[in-house]
Enzyme design. Structure first.
Site, PDB file in Angstrom:
ATOM      1  N   LYS A 192       0.808  -1.220   0.000  1.00 41.65           N
ATOM      2  CA  LYS A 192       0.000   0.000   0.000  1.00 41.65           C
ATOM      3  C   LYS A 192       0.837   1.265   0.000  1.00 41.65           C
ATOM      4  CE  LYS A 192      -0.567  -0.043   5.061  1.00 41.65           C
ATOM      5  NZ  LYS A 192       0.068  -1.379   5.274  1.00 41.65           N
ATOM      6  N   HIS A 213       1.091  -3.515  15.121  1.00 37.87           N
ATOM      7  CA  HIS A 213       1.657  -2.392  14.360  1.00 37.87           C
ATOM      8  C   HIS A 213       1.678  -1.179  15.264  1.00 37.87           C
ATOM      9  CE1 HIS A 213       2.671   0.372  11.180  1.00 37.87           C
ATOM     10  NE2 HIS A 213       2.558  -0.554  10.254  1.00 37.87           N
ATOM     11  N   GLU A 265       6.570  -5.732   8.413  1.00 38.40           N
ATOM     12  CA  GLU A 265       5.849  -5.158   7.276  1.00 38.40           C
ATOM     13  C   GLU A 265       6.356  -3.751   6.953  1.00 38.40           C
ATOM     14  OE1 GLU A 265       1.815  -5.205   8.540  1.00 38.40           O
ATOM     15  OE2 GLU A 265       1.730  -7.375   8.809  1.00 38.40           O
TER      16      GLU A 265
END
Length: 428
Positions: A67, A195, A272
């Site tokens: 993204k 996250h 990530e």
């Protein structure tokens, strides 16, 4: 087998020729009547970031967050380097698989997914995906019973520029119920993810989340789940302008992993990273297409309005709906670089930068102190690779700027050797 990036898809930089030299040549080659904005992307910078990641976090396998910047060349070079990919939708999955990325190198890391997208992932052979609620477990049990689930927990993102826990993550006191529900639905849970938010400025958030993940692992064992994966998410800085260096964060992560998930635990660790890889690799060149001067009255020493000054509005051919969309989403500051040479005694004026659309929200920056510039002058911006081209659109008919990809010949040759296994990352 992955479709390898081809030499014809980027500009080869010979010895002594840099991405900034390429930008200069592109500026000089553009005619007086065609001065459109453009980006230069240094793929070699992405390679350097990857090697830096492997050195700082040797136990962690990166799964690039698509993204952040879904440019095909970016996906291709990261696939060449052996990263995995964090996808959040059917379209992102299809994009990376079209380039030959194997299903086992993809994690569907969106905790709240559309049913049709879950079914699509199943048909593509993608098994690992995240969840943080009971409804998601029920959807997955019905649409993808062979899925391997990762329970996303809430992280402390109070020190991050963009907070994600307001939307995603299960609290520790709900994890037991979710793990029991998964067992009853015969949904396999194999790990935990978190996250700490985008642009994390406090590495202690990683340590706390890793400690919390250990607790969830212990909960899961009580319900018979065989936990084997920890996903530490993203939030890593993408440029040297950040308040904290990547290595500082890595040191905290490594210490926490050694304490809570030592190598003897046989737990795989992934991350990530998104902005970390691409932010510093992209630079933008924009042109001043219009200019407006506003006279303002200034006060003298006696308090009377006896002085005249001016503010200058500059209108650029890229804006908030294009490459500067990151400002709107992230409330960031921009640091323009004036391209032309300036006289040291040139007057400085209060200036603002505006995009080309007819929307009053299309304001890039204000209260800048700049020398007087003119229509046709260029402004350059560094660190334009993260959440810029990915979130741009063609509002008002203004298309996103083209991207010119570049890589040095030495880096290109090293990537080929790495891909063939002739050269190891630690040799570079």
């Amino acid at each position: 087998m992955a479709r390898h990036i081809k030499e014809s898809e980027f500009t080869m930089l010979e010895d002594g020729y840099t991405p900034r030299d390429l930008m200069e040549d592109l500026i000089n080659d553009i005619s007086k009547t065609d001065r459109d904005a453009f980006l230069v992307a240094d793929l070699g910078e992405i390679v350097k970031k990857h090697l830096r990641f492997l050195k700082a976090l040797p136990r962690v396998k990166p799964f690039y967050a698509v993204k952040c910047n879904s440019s095909i060349a970016v996906i291709q070079i990261l696939d060449e380097l052996g990263t995995g990919f964090d996808c959040a939708s059917k379209t992102e999955i299809a994009l990376v698989q079209a380039m030959g990325v194997k299903p086992e190198h993809i994690i569907y890391a969106n905790p709240c997914k559309q049913i049709s997208h879950i079914k699509f992932a199943a048909t593509c052979g993608i098994q690992i995906m995240t969840f943080d609620n009971e409804v998601e477990l029920l959807k997955v049990s019905q649409s993808h019973p062979n899925a391997k689930m990762i329970l996303r927990i809430v992280a402390d993102d109070s020190k991050s520029s963009i907070q994600l826990s307001v939307k995603y993550g299960a609290t520790l006191n709900t994890c037991g119920h979710l793990l029991e529900t998964a067992k009853n639905l015969k949904v396999e849970v194999i790990g935990v993810s978190f996250h700490v938010g985008s642009g994390c400025n406090d590495p202690r958030a990683y340590a706390q989340s890793i400690a919390d993940a250990r607790l969830v692992f212990e909960m899961a064992s009580e319900f018979g789940h065989k936990m084997r994966l920890l996903d530490i998410g993203g939030g890593f800085p993408g440029s040297e302008d950040s308040k904290i260096r990547f290595e500082q964060i890595a040191d905290v992560i490594n210490t926490a992993l050694d304490l809570y998930f030592p190598e003897s635990s046989a737990v795989d660790i992934i991350a990530e990273p998104g902005r970390y890889y691409v932010e510093s690799a992209f630079s933008l060149a924009v042109n001043i297409i219009a200019k407006k001067e506003v006279q303002i009255e200034t006060s003298g020493s006696d308090g009377e309005g006896n002085g005249i000054n001016k503010q200058i509005f500059y209108y650029l051919n890229d804006g908030i709906y294009g490459s500067f969309s990151c400002i709107f989403f992230e409330h960031g500051d921009v640091k323009p670089i004036v391209h032309k040479k300036l006289s040291p005694d040139q007057p400085i004026y209060s200036s603002s930068l505006w995009g080309p659309t007819c929307d009053g929200l299309d304001r890039i920056a204000e209260h800048l102190r700049l020398p007087e510039l003119y229509v046709g002058d260029w402004l350059l911006f560094n660190n334009m690779g993260a959440y810029t081209v990915a979130t741009s659109c063609s509002f008002n008919g203004f298309l996103p700027p083209p991207i010119h990809f570049a890589m040095s010949r030495q880096t290109w040759e090293d990537v080929q050797l790495l891909q063939k296994g002739i050269l190891q990352s630690e040799d570079l």
